[in-house]
Design a protein around this motif. Sequence first.
Motif, PDB file in Angstrom:
ATOM      1  N   LYS A 265       0.693  -1.057   0.219  1.00 60.96           N
ATOM      2  CA  LYS A 265       0.080   0.035  -0.137  1.00 60.96           C
ATOM      3  C   LYS A 265       1.342   1.474  -0.090  1.00 60.96           C
ATOM      4  CE  LYS A 265      -3.777  -1.629   2.541  1.00 60.96           C
ATOM      5  NZ  LYS A 265      -4.440  -1.459   4.058  1.00 60.96           N
ATOM      6  N   SER A 266       0.819   2.808  -0.922  1.00 61.05           N
ATOM      7  CA  SER A 266       1.039   3.353  -0.390  1.00 61.05           C
ATOM      8  C   SER A 266       0.106   4.402   0.496  1.00 61.05           C
ATOM      9  CB  SER A 266       0.801   4.434  -2.351  1.00 61.05           C
ATOM     10  OG  SER A 266      -0.648   5.062  -2.234  1.00 61.05           O
ATOM     11  N   ILE A 267       0.963   5.119   0.190  1.00 57.34           N
ATOM     12  CA  ILE A 267       0.476   7.014   0.931  1.00 57.34           C
ATOM     13  C   ILE A 267      -0.521   6.885   1.213  1.00 57.34           C
ATOM     14  CG2 ILE A 267       2.569   7.291   2.739  1.00 57.34           C
ATOM     15  CD1 ILE A 267       2.740  10.190   0.482  1.00 57.34           C
ATOM     16  N   GLU A 268      -1.046   6.723  -0.538  1.00 56.41           N
ATOM     17  CA  GLU A 268      -2.404   7.580  -1.464  1.00 56.41           C
ATOM     18  C   GLU A 268      -3.947   6.191  -0.934  1.00 56.41           C
ATOM     19  OE1 GLU A 268      -2.109   8.655  -4.920  1.00 56.41           O
ATOM     20  OE2 GLU A 268       0.530   9.457  -5.186  1.00 56.41           O
ATOM     21  N   PHE A 269      -2.954   5.382  -0.376  1.00 56.71           N
ATOM     22  CA  PHE A 269      -4.142   4.047  -0.991  1.00 56.71           C
ATOM     23  C   PHE A 269      -5.189   4.533   0.245  1.00 56.71           C
ATOM     24  CE2 PHE A 269      -5.730   0.865   2.669  1.00 56.71           C
ATOM     25  CZ  PHE A 269      -6.746  -0.371   0.418  1.00 56.71           C
ATOM     26  N   ASN A 270      -5.720   5.461   1.245  1.00 59.83           N
ATOM     27  CA  ASN A 270      -6.910   5.820   1.763  1.00 59.83           C
ATOM     28  C   ASN A 270      -7.456   7.386   1.034  1.00 59.83           C
ATOM     29  OD1 ASN A 270      -6.423   3.910   3.634  1.00 59.83           O
ATOM     30  ND2 ASN A 270      -5.568   5.276   5.163  1.00 59.83           N
ATOM     31  N   ASN A 271      -7.071   7.809  -0.101  1.00 60.23           N
ATOM     32  CA  ASN A 271      -7.574   8.745  -0.189  1.00 60.23           C
ATOM     33  C   ASN A 271      -8.605   8.385  -1.382  1.00 60.23           C
ATOM     34  OD1 ASN A 271      -5.855  10.134   1.470  1.00 60.23           O
ATOM     35  ND2 ASN A 271      -4.439  10.464  -0.610  1.00 60.23           N
ATOM     36  N   VAL A 272      -9.107   7.092  -2.034  1.00 57.59           N
ATOM     37  CA  VAL A 272     -10.017   6.397  -2.379  1.00 57.59           C
ATOM     38  C   VAL A 272     -10.653   7.392  -2.504  1.00 57.59           C
ATOM     39  CG1 VAL A 272     -10.368   4.717  -1.129  1.00 57.59           C
ATOM     40  CG2 VAL A 272     -11.138   4.468  -3.366  1.00 57.59           C
ATOM     41  N   GLY A 273     -11.421   8.429  -1.907  1.00 57.63           N
ATOM     42  CA  GLY A 273     -12.908   8.657  -1.691  1.00 57.63           C
ATOM     43  C   GLY A 273     -13.302   9.467  -2.320  1.00 57.63           C
ATOM     44  N   PHE A 274     -11.770  10.248  -3.050  1.00 56.53           N
ATOM     45  CA  PHE A 274     -12.407  11.845  -3.646  1.00 56.53           C
ATOM     46  C   PHE A 274     -12.742  10.563  -5.345  1.00 56.53           C
ATOM     47  CE2 PHE A 274      -7.917   9.678  -5.576  1.00 56.53           C
ATOM     48  CZ  PHE A 274      -8.150   9.984  -6.958  1.00 56.53           C
ATOM     49  N   MET A 275     -12.614   9.789  -5.283  1.00 55.16           N
ATOM     50  CA  MET A 275     -13.616   8.867  -6.763  1.00 55.16           C
ATOM     51  C   MET A 275     -14.642   9.039  -6.352  1.00 55.16           C
ATOM     52  SD  MET A 275     -11.329   5.152  -6.922  1.00 55.16           S
ATOM     53  CE  MET A 275     -11.980   4.644  -8.593  1.00 55.16           C
ATOM     54  N   PHE A 276     -15.542   9.349  -5.258  1.00 55.58           N
ATOM     55  CA  PHE A 276     -16.897   9.673  -5.189  1.00 55.58           C
ATOM     56  C   PHE A 276     -17.061  10.752  -5.126  1.00 55.58           C
ATOM     57  CE2 PHE A 276     -16.279   5.306  -3.675  1.00 55.58           C
ATOM     58  CZ  PHE A 276     -16.996   4.444  -4.372  1.00 55.58           C
ATOM     59  N   THR A 277     -16.053  12.255  -5.060  1.00 56.68           N
ATOM     60  CA  THR A 277     -16.262  13.369  -4.946  1.00 56.68           C
ATOM     61  C   THR A 277     -16.222  13.755  -6.326  1.00 56.68           C
ATOM     62  OG1 THR A 277     -13.966  13.652  -3.864  1.00 56.68           O
ATOM     63  CG2 THR A 277     -16.281  13.256  -2.935  1.00 56.68           C
TER      64      THR A 277
ATOM     65  N   GLN B   1       2.899   1.167  -4.716  1.00 55.11           N
ATOM     66  CA  GLN B   1       3.766   1.611  -4.876  1.00 55.11           C
ATOM     67  C   GLN B   1       5.194  -0.009  -4.917  1.00 55.11           C
ATOM     68  OE1 GLN B   1       4.378   3.804  -0.988  1.00 55.11           O
ATOM     69  NE2 GLN B   1       6.477   2.931  -0.736  1.00 55.11           N
ATOM     70  N   ARG B   2       5.987  -0.027  -5.588  1.00 55.90           N
ATOM     71  CA  ARG B   2       6.788  -1.463  -5.463  1.00 55.90           C
ATOM     72  C   ARG B   2       8.030  -1.342  -4.831  1.00 55.90           C
ATOM     73  NH1 ARG B   2       5.275   1.335  -9.844  1.00 55.90           N
ATOM     74  NH2 ARG B   2       3.482   0.331 -11.355  1.00 55.90           N
ATOM     75  N   PHE B   3       8.771  -1.904  -4.033  1.00 51.59           N
ATOM     76  CA  PHE B   3       9.630  -1.649  -3.894  1.00 51.59           C
ATOM     77  C   PHE B   3      10.559  -3.052  -4.308  1.00 51.59           C
ATOM     78  CE2 PHE B   3       7.072  -4.325  -0.893  1.00 51.59           C
ATOM     79  CZ  PHE B   3       7.565  -5.284  -0.467  1.00 51.59           C
ATOM     80  N   ALA B   4      12.075  -3.101  -3.487  1.00 47.61           N
ATOM     81  CA  ALA B   4      12.903  -3.857  -4.452  1.00 47.61           C
ATOM     82  C   ALA B   4      13.151  -5.044  -3.466  1.00 47.61           C
ATOM     83  CB  ALA B   4      14.682  -3.025  -4.115  1.00 47.61           C
ATOM     84  N   LEU B   5      12.811  -6.287  -3.375  1.00 47.91           N
ATOM     85  CA  LEU B   5      13.125  -7.329  -2.878  1.00 47.91           C
ATOM     86  C   LEU B   5      14.806  -7.285  -2.096  1.00 47.91           C
ATOM     87  CD1 LEU B   5      11.387  -9.713  -4.132  1.00 47.91           C
ATOM     88  CD2 LEU B   5      10.044  -8.959  -2.356  1.00 47.91           C
ATOM     89  N   ASN B   6      14.729  -7.835  -1.249  1.00 52.91           N
ATOM     90  CA  ASN B   6      16.294  -7.694  -0.244  1.00 52.91           C
ATOM     91  C   ASN B   6      16.655  -9.496  -1.062  1.00 52.91           C
ATOM     92  OD1 ASN B   6      18.796  -7.651   0.587  1.00 52.91           O
ATOM     93  ND2 ASN B   6      17.596  -7.738   3.149  1.00 52.91           N
ATOM     94  N   LEU B   7      17.546  -9.562  -1.706  1.00 51.43           N
ATOM     95  CA  LEU B   7      18.367 -10.640  -2.509  1.00 51.43           C
ATOM     96  C   LEU B   7      19.987 -10.371  -2.487  1.00 51.43           C
ATOM     97  CD1 LEU B   7      15.696 -10.533  -5.501  1.00 51.43           C
ATOM     98  CD2 LEU B   7      15.534 -11.978  -3.393  1.00 51.43           C
ATOM     99  N   ASN B   8      20.124 -11.655  -1.926  1.00 49.39           N
ATOM    100  CA  ASN B   8      21.458 -11.703  -2.537  1.00 49.39           C
ATOM    101  C   ASN B   8      21.722 -12.003  -4.310  1.00 49.39           C
ATOM    102  OD1 ASN B   8      24.498 -12.503  -2.514  1.00 49.39           O
ATOM    103  ND2 ASN B   8      24.295 -13.064  -0.685  1.00 49.39           N
ATOM    104  N   GLY B   9      22.583 -11.111  -5.019  1.00 46.50           N
ATOM    105  CA  GLY B   9      22.960 -11.481  -5.536  1.00 46.50           C
ATOM    106  C   GLY B   9      24.025 -11.931  -6.292  1.00 46.50           C
ATOM    107  N   GLU B  10      24.864 -11.879  -6.257  1.00 44.55           N
ATOM    108  CA  GLU B  10      26.137 -13.238  -6.370  1.00 44.55           C
ATOM    109  C   GLU B  10      25.493 -14.470  -6.274  1.00 44.55           C
ATOM    110  OE1 GLU B  10      29.409 -13.535  -7.240  1.00 44.55           O
ATOM    111  OE2 GLU B  10      29.446 -11.848  -6.482  1.00 44.55           O
ATOM    112  N   LEU B  11      24.731 -14.995  -4.601  1.00 44.31           N
ATOM    113  CA  LEU B  11      23.812 -16.621  -5.053  1.00 44.31           C
ATOM    114  C   LEU B  11      22.986 -16.476  -6.525  1.00 44.31           C
ATOM    115  CD1 LEU B  11      24.251 -18.777  -3.451  1.00 44.31           C
ATOM    116  CD2 LEU B  11      22.714 -17.672  -1.849  1.00 44.31           C
TER     117      LEU B  11
END
Length: 243
Positions: free
Chosen positions: A39-51, A157-167
Amino acid sequence: MDKPRLLVTRFAEDAQRLANVLNSNGIFSIAQPLLAVRKSIEFNNVGFMFTNSYDYIIAISVNAVNYTEQALSGSEWPASRYFAVGQTTQAALIKATGQAVTIPETRFSSEGLLDLSCMETLTGKKILILRGVGGRELLAQKLTERGAKVEYYQPYQRFALNLNGELLVQQWQHQCINGAIISSGELLQRLLTLVPENKIDWLKTLTIYVPSTRLAEKARCCGLNNVQVFPGVQDDQVLNYFK
């Protein structure tokens, strides 16, 4: 020519589903999610879809539909004309809204949407785009140029997974991976960041499969010269390309 042995770099559920489809048809593939969503910080702003009243509501991805549906929390979607970039997003949006959803006739992309006749002249139209934070700006720019007033609702929002690139690279080499399916610029950049510097030459030996000439050009600019463009990101399109 070597048979494809593919790395599928989508989000977890999508990557595993496509890898399963490919493997069941004799095309060796492993799912390797590089990014996740929340979820992003905008998630709870969905009400404006109706206003606000929108002539068109456009969903860019299944995640955009699903997170909007979560935010609506059982409320009905507003009356509007609905659009989606591709068939999978269309199916999710039809299920969520119970309304008809228009998609591009051929190219399942922002460019394909812009080619629709109803998108040619948009003077006075109000359009809402459902997408993730930091998505591509082309669609909104072009719609605005054609006379529309465009707004965003970005519930995830997207975020990078914590991965071991070498492995991971060691594992991919052991499995003789010779190609990677990359469906977005963000995934491309994440892969380039993840692979250690001493393994970049190996990465450059892979065939990079992308769904658009725009992404192909970006991959080549990053030094990945062995790039092929396939018709689209739907599972059946990918499967048919490799069969």
